[in-house]
Scaffold this active site. Structure first.
Site, PDB file in Angstrom:
ATOM      1  N   ASP A  69      -9.179  -4.417  -5.894  1.00 46.96           N
ATOM      2  CA  ASP A  69      -8.681  -3.358  -4.996  1.00 46.96           C
ATOM      3  C   ASP A  69      -9.548  -2.106  -5.135  1.00 46.96           C
ATOM      4  O   ASP A  69      -9.605  -1.496  -6.207  1.00 46.96           O
ATOM      5  CB  ASP A  69      -7.228  -3.043  -5.342  1.00 46.96           C
ATOM      6  CG  ASP A  69      -6.521  -2.217  -4.270  1.00 46.96           C
ATOM      7  OD1 ASP A  69      -7.213  -1.477  -3.534  1.00 46.96           O
ATOM      8  OD2 ASP A  69      -5.282  -2.310  -4.180  1.00 46.96           O
TER       9      ASP A  69
ATOM     10  N   TRP B 168       0.076   2.375  -3.288  1.00 46.13           N
ATOM     11  CA  TRP B 168      -0.687   3.631  -3.305  1.00 46.13           C
ATOM     12  C   TRP B 168       0.300   4.782  -3.323  1.00 46.13           C
ATOM     13  O   TRP B 168       1.258   4.798  -2.541  1.00 46.13           O
ATOM     14  CB  TRP B 168      -1.573   3.723  -2.067  1.00 46.13           C
ATOM     15  CG  TRP B 168      -2.545   4.872  -2.047  1.00 46.13           C
ATOM     16  CD1 TRP B 168      -3.870   4.825  -2.365  1.00 46.13           C
ATOM     17  CD2 TRP B 168      -2.275   6.234  -1.664  1.00 46.13           C
ATOM     18  NE1 TRP B 168      -4.447   6.072  -2.210  1.00 46.13           N
ATOM     19  CE2 TRP B 168      -3.484   6.956  -1.774  1.00 46.13           C
ATOM     20  CE3 TRP B 168      -1.124   6.906  -1.242  1.00 46.13           C
ATOM     21  CZ2 TRP B 168      -3.583   8.320  -1.487  1.00 46.13           C
ATOM     22  CZ3 TRP B 168      -1.215   8.271  -0.957  1.00 46.13           C
ATOM     23  CH2 TRP B 168      -2.437   8.960  -1.086  1.00 46.13           C
TER      24      TRP B 168
ATOM     25  N   SER C 269       0.832  -1.200   0.000  1.00 43.56           N
ATOM     26  CA  SER C 269       0.000   0.000   0.000  1.00 43.56           C
ATOM     27  C   SER C 269       0.869   1.255   0.000  1.00 43.56           C
ATOM     28  O   SER C 269       1.637   1.470  -0.928  1.00 43.56           O
ATOM     29  CB  SER C 269      -0.957  -0.050   1.186  1.00 43.56           C
ATOM     30  OG  SER C 269      -1.936   0.952   1.103  1.00 43.56           O
ATOM     31  N   MET C 270       0.785   2.090   1.042  1.00 40.42           N
ATOM     32  CA  MET C 270       1.662   3.259   1.087  1.00 40.42           C
ATOM     33  C   MET C 270       3.119   2.832   1.206  1.00 40.42           C
ATOM     34  O   MET C 270       4.013   3.547   0.772  1.00 40.42           O
ATOM     35  CB  MET C 270       1.264   4.185   2.230  1.00 40.42           C
ATOM     36  CG  MET C 270       0.030   5.001   1.920  1.00 40.42           C
ATOM     37  SD  MET C 270      -0.109   6.420   2.995  1.00 40.42           S
ATOM     38  CE  MET C 270      -1.645   7.134   2.393  1.00 40.42           C
TER      39      MET C 270
ATOM     40  N   HIS D  16      -7.146  -5.253  -1.858  1.00 47.57           N
ATOM     41  CA  HIS D  16      -6.018  -4.421  -1.435  1.00 47.57           C
ATOM     42  C   HIS D  16      -5.217  -5.088  -0.325  1.00 47.57           C
ATOM     43  O   HIS D  16      -4.007  -4.883  -0.217  1.00 47.57           O
ATOM     44  CB  HIS D  16      -6.545  -3.068  -0.963  1.00 47.57           C
ATOM     45  CG  HIS D  16      -5.479  -2.090  -0.597  1.00 47.57           C
ATOM     46  ND1 HIS D  16      -4.639  -1.523  -1.536  1.00 47.57           N
ATOM     47  CD2 HIS D  16      -5.114  -1.570   0.608  1.00 47.57           C
ATOM     48  CE1 HIS D  16      -3.789  -0.695  -0.928  1.00 47.57           C
ATOM     49  NE2 HIS D  16      -4.060  -0.706   0.365  1.00 47.57           N
TER      50      HIS D  16
END
Length: 312
Positions: free
Chosen positions: A227, A206, A181-182, A259
């Site tokens: 996602d 992300w 993700s991040m 996700h």
């Protein structure tokens, strides 16, 4: 791609050697043949040994060996307190127990937004047992953005290679980053900031930055077809398509996934992550077979894009 240069020799009039010279020439020819055989062996021909690539670790891979929950190496782990480090939040180091094979490449792994190292902990022993030192980290806060997580991944690698208790087991020239993700967006930031990295693997990444033409690190991006937090159409796919076309790059979209699929043990993620890390951190072309030709859609792969053969 390798370039081959054709060389020639200047033309000379034929010479008819006497018996002594013919004998000397036969001896010279035998020596050349022996040298050629030795050279072929050293270049990976018949009789080549794993030692030809000093970074190869472990036995020759098979589909079952890279899909297994554990690889050939026994694994130890050590915790790193946030109080003992600067620039990131501590974490857990997983490493091959054996020292008989010399040093290993290393990978730092970041969790995602609101996540802690526990969300990516499964990757630690799974990757380490295949012959890597793996550092699953906590971040300074659970809300850190991708640019911060990228800096933290690099700080973790610096700690790993310079100060950690296992620094003697690591080849500091063979490093990679992963993240969810991040943290996946952070792995792109890290690769952009430090071109010397050998591999980057963003997992359902992300990032507000959608274009990555600056990256020169071989990059494998995982997306998920279901996602809704970092939809592939606005994250993983443009991240992949804006990487340089000349780069060793790949995009794997997980089938029937979300996700948060990378937060649980996943054979498809492990299989292709291991192959990518081995191929580009260890320069181990034995793993090329799992990446090229491109994997086809399956029950677990919705789509796979990439360039073959790899050139690094």
């Amino acid at each position: 791609m390798q370039q081959h240069t054709r060389t020639g020799t200047p033309h000379r009039a034929p010479v008819h050697p006497g018996p002594a010279r013919r004998g000397a020439r036969r001896l010279a020819g035998a020596a050349v043949a022996i040298a050629a055989t030795v050279g072929l062996t050293l270049l990976g021909g018949p009789g080549a040994h794993a030692a030809d690539n000093p970074y190869e670790r472990g036995p020759a891979p098979t589909t079952s060996s890279i899909e297994a929950l554990r690889g050939p190496y026994a694994v130890s782990e050590t915790s790193v307190s946030s109080l003992a480090v600067t620039g990131f939040g501590g974490g857990t180091i997983y490493y091959p127990t054996s020292t008989g094979d010399g040093t290993f490449g290393a990978v730092a792994v970041s969790p995602g937004y609101t996540g802690t190292q526990s969300s990516i902990a499964w990757l630690g022993p799974r990757l380490a047992s295949q012959g890597f030192v793996v550092f699953t980290i906590d971040t300074l806060t659970t809300l850190d953005q991708p640019d911060s997580r990228g800096r933290q991944l690099l700080a973790a690698l610096d700690y790993l290679t310079e100060r950690s208790s296992v620094r003697g087991r690591i080849d500091a020239s063979r490093l990679g980053v992963m993240g969810h993700s991040m943290g996946g967006g952070g792995s792109l930031e890290a690769a952009k900031s430090r071109p010397s990295l050998q591999a980057a693997i963003p997992l359902t990444p992300w990032n507000l930055d959608k274009t990555w033409p600056e990256i020169t690190t071989p990059t494998l991006i995982f997306g998920a077809d279901g996602d809704t937090i970092a939809p592939v159409a606005s994250h993983a796919e443009p991240f992949y398509t804006t990487l340089p076309s000349s780069l060793d790059r790949a995009y794997l979209e997980l089938n029937n996934a979300t996700h948060f699929t990378p937060n649980s043990s996943n054979t498809t993620i492990a299989k292709y992550s291991i192959s990518w890390l081995k191929r580009f951190i260890d320069n181990d072309t034995r793993y090329e077979q799992f990446l090229c030709p491109l994997p086809r859609p399956s029950l677990t792969i919705d789509e796979y894009r990439g360039n073959c053969p790899h050139t690094s």
